[in-house]
Write a protein that holds these residues in place. Structure first.
Motif, mmCIF file in Angstrom:
data_model
loop_
_atom_site.group_PDB
_atom_site.id
_atom_site.type_symbol
_atom_site.label_atom_id
_atom_site.label_comp_id
_atom_site.label_asym_id
_atom_site.label_seq_id
_atom_site.Cartn_x
_atom_site.Cartn_y
_atom_site.Cartn_z
ATOM 1 N N SER A 259 0.978 -1.157 0.093
ATOM 2 C CA SER A 259 0.037 0.121 0.128
ATOM 3 C C SER A 259 0.813 1.347 -0.057
ATOM 4 N N SER A 262 2.153 2.391 -3.420
ATOM 5 C CA SER A 262 1.414 3.142 -4.325
ATOM 6 C C SER A 262 1.336 4.471 -4.030
ATOM 7 N N ARG A 316 -3.327 6.788 -7.212
ATOM 8 C CA ARG A 316 -2.784 6.021 -6.001
ATOM 9 C C ARG A 316 -3.591 4.686 -6.002
ATOM 10 N N ALA A 319 -2.905 2.506 -9.010
ATOM 11 C CA ALA A 319 -1.649 1.991 -8.905
ATOM 12 C C ALA A 319 -1.548 0.692 -7.931
ATOM 13 N N LEU A 320 -2.500 0.911 -6.682
ATOM 14 C CA LEU A 320 -2.485 -0.112 -5.705
ATOM 15 C C LEU A 320 -3.244 -1.413 -6.202
#
Length: 698
Positions: A259, A262, A316, A319-320
């Protein structure tokens, strides 16, 4: 006041030299950067042989080829080739262009007499030349391309030269200014043809120089400087490192690190504009779907799901989600999403290196171990806590679960390969499992993986029998590469477990540096570092050379005691020419300063490979630090003896005492076992100082 003359390069004899110099200043350093050997350990490393092609292999191959092109620096190579072409052409012009070499005004040369001529000889010689070249007596010769003006100029030069050697005032001018007429005008040579400057072209030349020196040069220097300042030592953006620093927590888990990764600003470059939201809903529905061997297909825990859902939409969150899709090997059924999923892994891997550096700065053991495990997960595309069997070709979570059965713990690769062949095959091959060819491919890969098995770990001080407070200690790790499923592994030769001190004058060996070949000699093959095979990571879109990290931790305090020492090469071959393991004993050494007080110090030694899951070693080691006085007593007993009768010291003793010196006592032979004591002394009855070589493999 003298004027200033400008001489232009009408014959083109200086302009090529100017261009050659400027282009060479740029081309030669670029050539060195292109031709120098790559510092990447994986540039020349061997590869693990396998014909396995994972899902979306075409996308993986495309990204790997793109990265290789980037690593080859194609633009730089083109610039170097163009630079050398320009330099070769300029060199050609320099060779073929006729050159006029300016001569220094010399009255002796003009008169044609030697520098040692007397005044009488000068006057006599000038009188003869004057009679011969006087304008009233000589006529131009068209055959010699003579004109009346050139003859008059020559006679004037003769007269100036004569007066420079006989007239006091003119001679002073010559001595002071180098010319009979006194100080001459200042001449500036311009290495450009005159037509470029004149005829209205001067303004364009000024613009070119202004663009080069006022715009391009500051831009290049500024870009270079800004690039060095905005990137950390781990090659990630400083802003990303700051974000990771804010995400750090001593209780962080592998899922928490994923996490945190990200937050990297690098994801904003690959997920620009509409890409940040495009397909996000489909992506999340795929990774949060029910998994075969886990609650969710992406391998997320309940806590990881909450972190994902707590994020607002944007770069974000996507991306995660892409990272979890990569780790879970989730098929997104969308070429753009699958490509973005594969691109996210190398970015996250680089960011994880930065997070590891941050964790090391804090020194707490748990986050450091979690960061190394995250590197393994990213390399192998396996979510945290999943089965290590997924590292083998064709294995899926369902097949791994079927092989492991109802076991509450996962099988490591070595445990799986240690099963009897018939039983292992019965577990792995069948309906809904592997086919026979797939099984053989998986086993073939497993038997090539470089698993380093630690055989012994101990401490020592080079050249000393004891370790004393604050001395420079070497942590020596002895191990062999034994791939899972290896057969006919030879017994350990006890001599291979020893660490023999180098000669006192062998500074390279004492400092752990590779030996350098002498002048005109080749580096011995045995002294060349041996590279392990590139990491077998079919889903990772970069070539990567495995790294082994050795460090000590204090289990009571949960802190790092000795920071990691990283090893990428080894001193002996790992595989022979046929690709079979050699089982050579490898030696890893790390130096650190001993504690300032004597005593027994128990540490946990970790040896972690950042590329494979389940190949790590964890073992207890004890460092015995003796009091300095004990070491001094031992040295006094061992080194001081009576002088021999035939030595100079013996003769001095006889002169002082009047008696011959006693015969020199022979030293008591030291048992080979005890001489290898290093830090592990056997004086303790309970043997607590001996290194525990039983390994608890994680």
């Amino acid at each position: 006041m003298s004027g200033t003359d400008y001489s232009y390069d009408e014959q083109g004899q200086f302009f090529p030299i100017f261009i050659l110099t400027v282009v060479g200043i740029v081309t030669i350093p670029l050539t060195y950067s292109v031709l120098k050997p790559s510092s990447d350990p994986g540039a020349t490393a061997p590869r693990i042989k396998s014909d396995y092609r994972p899902e979306h292999a075409d996308l993986i191959d495309t990204q790997r080829k793109a990265q290789r092109r980037k690593d080859r620096r194609l633009k730089r190579i083109i610039t170097v080739v163009a630079g050398w072409a320009i330099m070769a052409f300029m060199a050609y012009l320099i060779v073929v262009t006729a050159r006029t070499i300016p001569k220094i005004w010399n009255p002796y040369d003009i008169l044609g007499i030697s520098d040692s001529a007397s005044e009488r000889e000068i006057k006599s010689h000038y009188r003869k030349l004057s009679l011969k070249f006087h304008p009233d007596k000589i006529r131009p010769d068209p055959a010699k391309n003579q004109t009346l003006e050139s003859l008059n100029d020559y006679y004037v030069e003769l007269t100036k030269a004569y007066k420079a050697l006989t007239d006091e005032e003119i001679r002073n001018n010559f001595i002071q200014f180098g010319h009979p007429d006194g100080k001459q005008s200042f001449s500036i040579g311009i290495a450009l043809p005159k037509f470029i400057i004149t005829d209205g072209n001067g303004k364009y030349v000024i613009l070119v120089y202004a663009a080069l020196l006022g715009v391009l040069l500051p831009y290049l220097v500024g870009s270079w400087w800004y690039g060095t300042q905005r990137m950390s030592k781990e090659k990630v953006l400083i802003e990303s490192a700051n974000n990771l620093f804010r995400e750090y927590d001593e209780a962080i888990t592998e899922g928490g690190i994923i996490s945190a990764l990200s937050t990297g600003v690098e994801f904003q470059q690959s997920l620009k504009g509409e890409k940040a939201e495009s397909g996000l809903g489909k992506l999340e529905s795929r990774i949060l779907a029910e998994g075969t061997a886990s609650t969710h297909a992406g391998g997320l825990s309940a806590k990881d799901v909450m972190k994902l859902e707590d994020l607002d939409g944007g770069v974000r969150r996507k991306a995660l989600a892409l990272l979890w899709a990569y780790l879970g090997r989730v098929d997104l059924d969308d070429p753009a999403l699958d490509q973005a999923k594969l691109e996210a892994a190398p970015i996250a891997h680089a960011l994880n290196s930065s997070f590891t550096a941050i964790a090391l700065a804090f020194g707490t053991t748990a986050p450091i171990l979690a960061s190394y495990l995250t590197a393994q997960n990213l390399m192998q595309a396996i979510p945290p806590g999943a089965s290590p069997l997924l590292q083998l070709p064709h294995f899926t979570p369902a097949i791994a679960k079927a092989v492991e059965g109802d076991s509450k713990t996962h099988l490591t690769l070595q445990q799986y390969m240690d099963l009897p062949e018939s039983y292992r095959k019965r577990l792995s091959v069948g309906k809904g499992l592997l086919t026979e060819p797939q099984y053989q491919t998986a086993v073939k890969v497993a038997r090539q993986l470089p698993r380093l098995q630690v055989e012994k770990g101990f401490f020592k001080v080079t050249g000393e029998k004891f370790i004393i407070p604050s001395s420079l200690v070497s942590m020596v790790v002895k191990g062999r590469f034994i791939p899972p499923g290896s057969e006919n592994v030879p017994e350990i030769n006890e001599l291979d477990l020893e660490d023999i001190d180098p000669e006192e004058d062998d500074l390279d060996a004492i400092l752990g540096r590779p030996k350098k070949a002498g002048k005109g000699q080749k580096q011995p093959a045995d002294d060349k570092p041996v590279q392990p095979p590139l990491a077998y990571a079919p889903y990772f879109t970069r070539d990567y050379s495995p790294r082994w990290h050795v460090f000590l931790t204090d289990s009571k305090q949960g802190k790092i005691a000795v920071p990691p020492f990283t090893f990428t090469t080894f001193d002996k071959p790992i595989y022979d020419e046929n690709g079979k393991p050699t089982f050579n004993m490898q030696t890893l050494k790390a130096q650190f300063q001993a504690p300032p007080q004597a005593g027994h110090y128990t540490f946990v030694m970790h040896l972690i490979c950042d590329s494979y899951i389940g190949f790590d070693t964890k073992m207890e080691v004890t460092l015995v630090v003796e009091d300095a006085s004990k070491a001094d007593e031992f040295e006094a007993e061992d080194d001081i003896s009576e002088p021999d009768e035939d030595s100079l010291a013996g003769q001095m003793h006889a002169l002082k005492t009047g008696a011959p010196p006693p015969a020199k006592k022979k030293k008591k032979p030291v048992d080979e076992e005890s001489s290898e004591e290093e830090s592990n002394t056997e004086e303790e009855v309970d043997d607590t100082s001996e290194t525990d070589t039983d390994t608890d493999e994680e």
